[in-house]
Design a protein around this motif. Structure first.
Motif, PDB file in Angstrom:
ATOM      1  N   VAL A 132       0.853  -1.186   0.000  1.00  0.00           N
ATOM      2  CA  VAL A 132       0.000   0.000   0.000  1.00  0.00           C
ATOM      3  C   VAL A 132       0.892   1.241   0.000  1.00  0.00           C
ATOM      4  O   VAL A 132       1.774   1.383   0.844  1.00  0.00           O
ATOM      5  CB  VAL A 132      -0.928   0.029   1.235  1.00  0.00           C
ATOM      6  N   VAL A 133       0.661   2.135  -0.970  1.00  0.00           N
ATOM      7  CA  VAL A 133       1.388   3.393  -1.034  1.00  0.00           C
ATOM      8  C   VAL A 133       0.631   4.450  -0.248  1.00  0.00           C
ATOM      9  O   VAL A 133       1.186   5.128   0.610  1.00  0.00           O
ATOM     10  CB  VAL A 133       1.590   3.847  -2.497  1.00  0.00           C
ATOM     11  N   ARG A 134      -0.666   4.581  -0.534  1.00  0.00           N
ATOM     12  CA  ARG A 134      -1.516   5.539   0.177  1.00  0.00           C
ATOM     13  C   ARG A 134      -2.969   5.165  -0.035  1.00  0.00           C
ATOM     14  O   ARG A 134      -3.296   4.372  -0.906  1.00  0.00           O
ATOM     15  CB  ARG A 134      -1.267   6.972  -0.295  1.00  0.00           C
ATOM     16  N   MET A 135      -3.832   5.770   0.772  1.00  0.00           N
ATOM     17  CA  MET A 135      -5.275   5.584   0.640  1.00  0.00           C
ATOM     18  C   MET A 135      -5.897   6.958   0.474  1.00  0.00           C
ATOM     19  O   MET A 135      -5.646   7.856   1.272  1.00  0.00           O
ATOM     20  CB  MET A 135      -5.840   4.877   1.869  1.00  0.00           C
ATOM     21  N   THR A 136      -6.701   7.147  -0.570  1.00  0.00           N
ATOM     22  CA  THR A 136      -7.326   8.445  -0.804  1.00  0.00           C
ATOM     23  C   THR A 136      -8.558   8.592   0.071  1.00  0.00           C
ATOM     24  O   THR A 136      -9.076   7.615   0.614  1.00  0.00           O
ATOM     25  CB  THR A 136      -7.731   8.618  -2.282  1.00  0.00           C
ATOM     26  N   GLN A 137      -9.057   9.809   0.194  1.00  0.00           N
ATOM     27  CA  GLN A 137     -10.220  10.042   1.040  1.00  0.00           C
ATOM     28  C   GLN A 137     -11.511   9.518   0.420  1.00  0.00           C
ATOM     29  O   GLN A 137     -12.513   9.376   1.104  1.00  0.00           O
ATOM     30  CB  GLN A 137     -10.359  11.530   1.358  1.00  0.00           C
ATOM     31  N   HIS A 138     -11.492   9.188  -0.867  1.00  0.00           N
ATOM     32  CA  HIS A 138     -12.693   8.674  -1.531  1.00  0.00           C
ATOM     33  C   HIS A 138     -12.740   7.159  -1.578  1.00  0.00           C
ATOM     34  O   HIS A 138     -13.610   6.577  -2.217  1.00  0.00           O
ATOM     35  CB  HIS A 138     -12.808   9.242  -2.938  1.00  0.00           C
ATOM     36  N   GLY A 139     -11.780   6.479  -0.935  1.00  0.00           N
ATOM     37  CA  GLY A 139     -11.830   5.030  -0.847  1.00  0.00           C
ATOM     38  C   GLY A 139     -10.968   4.293  -1.835  1.00  0.00           C
ATOM     39  O   GLY A 139     -11.014   3.073  -1.905  1.00  0.00           O
ATOM     40  N   VAL A 192      -7.311   2.924  -3.154  1.00  0.00           N
ATOM     41  CA  VAL A 192      -6.046   2.526  -2.545  1.00  0.00           C
ATOM     42  C   VAL A 192      -4.997   2.484  -3.647  1.00  0.00           C
ATOM     43  O   VAL A 192      -5.212   1.874  -4.696  1.00  0.00           O
ATOM     44  CB  VAL A 192      -6.161   1.134  -1.879  1.00  0.00           C
ATOM     45  N   GLU A 193      -3.872   3.148  -3.417  1.00  0.00           N
ATOM     46  CA  GLU A 193      -2.778   3.115  -4.381  1.00  0.00           C
ATOM     47  C   GLU A 193      -1.838   1.985  -3.985  1.00  0.00           C
ATOM     48  O   GLU A 193      -1.351   1.935  -2.859  1.00  0.00           O
ATOM     49  CB  GLU A 193      -2.034   4.446  -4.403  1.00  0.00           C
ATOM     50  N   LEU A 194      -1.601   1.084  -4.931  1.00  0.00           N
ATOM     51  CA  LEU A 194      -0.770  -0.090  -4.688  1.00  0.00           C
ATOM     52  C   LEU A 194       0.443  -0.081  -5.595  1.00  0.00           C
ATOM     53  O   LEU A 194       0.423   0.527  -6.664  1.00  0.00           O
ATOM     54  CB  LEU A 194      -1.568  -1.374  -4.963  1.00  0.00           C
ATOM     55  N   LYS A 195       1.501  -0.774  -5.166  1.00  0.00           N
ATOM     56  CA  LYS A 195       2.650  -0.996  -6.043  1.00  0.00           C
ATOM     57  C   LYS A 195       3.169  -2.407  -5.828  1.00  0.00           C
ATOM     58  O   LYS A 195       3.105  -2.954  -4.724  1.00  0.00           O
ATOM     59  CB  LYS A 195       3.744   0.039  -5.808  1.00  0.00           C
ATOM     60  N   GLY A 196       3.659  -2.987  -6.927  1.00  0.00           N
ATOM     61  CA  GLY A 196       4.242  -4.318  -6.872  1.00  0.00           C
ATOM     62  C   GLY A 196       5.742  -4.236  -7.020  1.00  0.00           C
ATOM     63  O   GLY A 196       6.320  -3.150  -7.088  1.00  0.00           O
ATOM     64  N   LYS A 197       6.391  -5.390  -7.092  1.00  0.00           N
ATOM     65  CA  LYS A 197       7.848  -5.398  -7.222  1.00  0.00           C
ATOM     66  C   LYS A 197       8.301  -4.748  -8.519  1.00  0.00           C
ATOM     67  O   LYS A 197       9.157  -3.890  -8.525  1.00  0.00           O
ATOM     68  CB  LYS A 197       8.375  -6.833  -7.134  1.00  0.00           C
ATOM     69  N   SER A 252       2.955   2.038  -9.586  1.00  0.00           N
ATOM     70  CA  SER A 252       1.793   2.152  -8.699  1.00  0.00           C
ATOM     71  C   SER A 252       0.513   2.386  -9.497  1.00  0.00           C
ATOM     72  O   SER A 252       0.525   2.999 -10.564  1.00  0.00           O
ATOM     73  CB  SER A 252       2.002   3.271  -7.682  1.00  0.00           C
ATOM     74  N   PHE A 253      -0.602   1.900  -8.973  1.00  0.00           N
ATOM     75  CA  PHE A 253      -1.912   2.019  -9.616  1.00  0.00           C
ATOM     76  C   PHE A 253      -2.982   2.129  -8.540  1.00  0.00           C
ATOM     77  O   PHE A 253      -2.780   1.715  -7.401  1.00  0.00           O
ATOM     78  CB  PHE A 253      -2.179   0.842 -10.561  1.00  0.00           C
ATOM     79  N   LEU A 254      -4.138   2.696  -8.894  1.00  0.00           N
ATOM     80  CA  LEU A 254      -5.250   2.887  -7.964  1.00  0.00           C
ATOM     81  C   LEU A 254      -6.313   1.818  -8.173  1.00  0.00           C
ATOM     82  O   LEU A 254      -6.629   1.467  -9.311  1.00  0.00           O
ATOM     83  CB  LEU A 254      -5.893   4.262  -8.162  1.00  0.00           C
ATOM     84  N   VAL A 255      -6.868   1.318  -7.071  1.00  0.00           N
ATOM     85  CA  VAL A 255      -7.982   0.372  -7.119  1.00  0.00           C
ATOM     86  C   VAL A 255      -8.983   0.740  -6.037  1.00  0.00           C
ATOM     87  O   VAL A 255      -8.655   1.448  -5.081  1.00  0.00           O
ATOM     88  CB  VAL A 255      -7.536  -1.097  -6.920  1.00  0.00           C
ATOM     89  N   ASN A 256     -10.205   0.245  -6.165  1.00  0.00           N
ATOM     90  CA  ASN A 256     -11.232   0.445  -5.153  1.00  0.00           C
ATOM     91  C   ASN A 256     -10.880  -0.376  -3.922  1.00  0.00           C
ATOM     92  O   ASN A 256     -10.411  -1.509  -4.024  1.00  0.00           O
ATOM     93  CB  ASN A 256     -12.592   0.005  -5.712  1.00  0.00           C
ATOM     94  N   TRP A 257     -11.133   0.177  -2.732  1.00  0.00           N
ATOM     95  CA  TRP A 257     -10.774  -0.526  -1.487  1.00  0.00           C
ATOM     96  C   TRP A 257     -11.517  -1.837  -1.322  1.00  0.00           C
ATOM     97  O   TRP A 257     -11.062  -2.735  -0.609  1.00  0.00           O
ATOM     98  CB  TRP A 257     -11.004   0.362  -0.260  1.00  0.00           C
ATOM     99  N   GLN A 258     -12.658  -2.001  -1.987  1.00  0.00           N
ATOM    100  CA  GLN A 258     -13.439  -3.228  -1.843  1.00  0.00           C
ATOM    101  C   GLN A 258     -12.809  -4.404  -2.590  1.00  0.00           C
ATOM    102  O   GLN A 258     -13.199  -5.541  -2.394  1.00  0.00           O
ATOM    103  CB  GLN A 258     -14.863  -3.004  -2.319  1.00  0.00           C
ATOM    104  N   ARG A 259     -11.818  -4.138  -3.461  1.00  0.00           N
ATOM    105  CA  ARG A 259     -11.135  -5.204  -4.189  1.00  0.00           C
ATOM    106  C   ARG A 259      -9.848  -5.636  -3.500  1.00  0.00           C
ATOM    107  O   ARG A 259      -9.088  -6.422  -4.049  1.00  0.00           O
ATOM    108  CB  ARG A 259     -10.811  -4.730  -5.609  1.00  0.00           C
ATOM    109  N   VAL A 260      -9.600  -5.119  -2.289  1.00  0.00           N
ATOM    110  CA  VAL A 260      -8.341  -5.366  -1.598  1.00  0.00           C
ATOM    111  C   VAL A 260      -8.625  -5.968  -0.225  1.00  0.00           C
ATOM    112  O   VAL A 260      -9.601  -5.618   0.425  1.00  0.00           O
ATOM    113  CB  VAL A 260      -7.567  -4.029  -1.445  1.00  0.00           C
ATOM    114  N   LYS A 261      -7.769  -6.910   0.200  1.00  0.00           N
ATOM    115  CA  LYS A 261      -7.871  -7.431   1.568  1.00  0.00           C
ATOM    116  C   LYS A 261      -6.463  -7.555   2.143  1.00  0.00           C
ATOM    117  O   LYS A 261      -5.477  -7.652   1.413  1.00  0.00           O
ATOM    118  CB  LYS A 261      -8.599  -8.772   1.613  1.00  0.00           C
TER     119      LYS A 261
END
Length: 114
Positions: free
Chosen positions: A68-75, A77-82, A86-95
């Motif tokens: 997790v890189v950061r979480m925006t106020q609108h829900g 989540v910015e993610l990055k892999g090896k 980095s890319f943004l996804v909806n928080w409901q697709r992440v656990k």
């Protein structure tokens, strides 16, 4: 002519009933959503919705782990892999991802052949 008027009233009643049902269902659904917060630096898994098209019996629909890189106020989540930018996804697709070295509380259980 009276039957047309009666049919129109029946149609309007059905429309109103369906509208009330949808509003009630939406309120129930929204009340039961529990938002998750993801802190930067933690590991998470991402739900891969494309695997629904080609279902495999034992194939996992979760990919990762990602950081997790950061979480925006609108829900979002910015993610990055090896090797992935980095890319943004909806928080409901992440656990949350817990590996065997995570700081999650673990309990030791003893099994007795009582």
């Amino acid at each position: 002519m009276g039957q047309l008027h009666e049919l129109e009233e029946f149609r309007l009643h059905a429309y109103e009933t369906a509208k009330l049902y949808k509003e009630k269902t939406k309120r129930w659904h929204d009340k039961h959503i529990v938002p998750c917060t993801f802190t930067p630096g933690k590991k998470v898994l991402l739900f891969n919705s494309r695997l629904k098209l080609f279902p495999g019996k034992l194939r996992s629909k979760w990919s990762g782990p990602f950081e997790v890189v950061r979480m925006t106020q609108h829900g979002a989540v910015e993610l990055k892999g090896k090797n992935i930018p980095s890319f943004l996804v909806n928080w409901q697709r992440v656990k949350h991802y817990f590996d065997k070295y995570s700081d999650r509380d673990q309990e030791d259980l003893e099994l007795n052949d009582g």
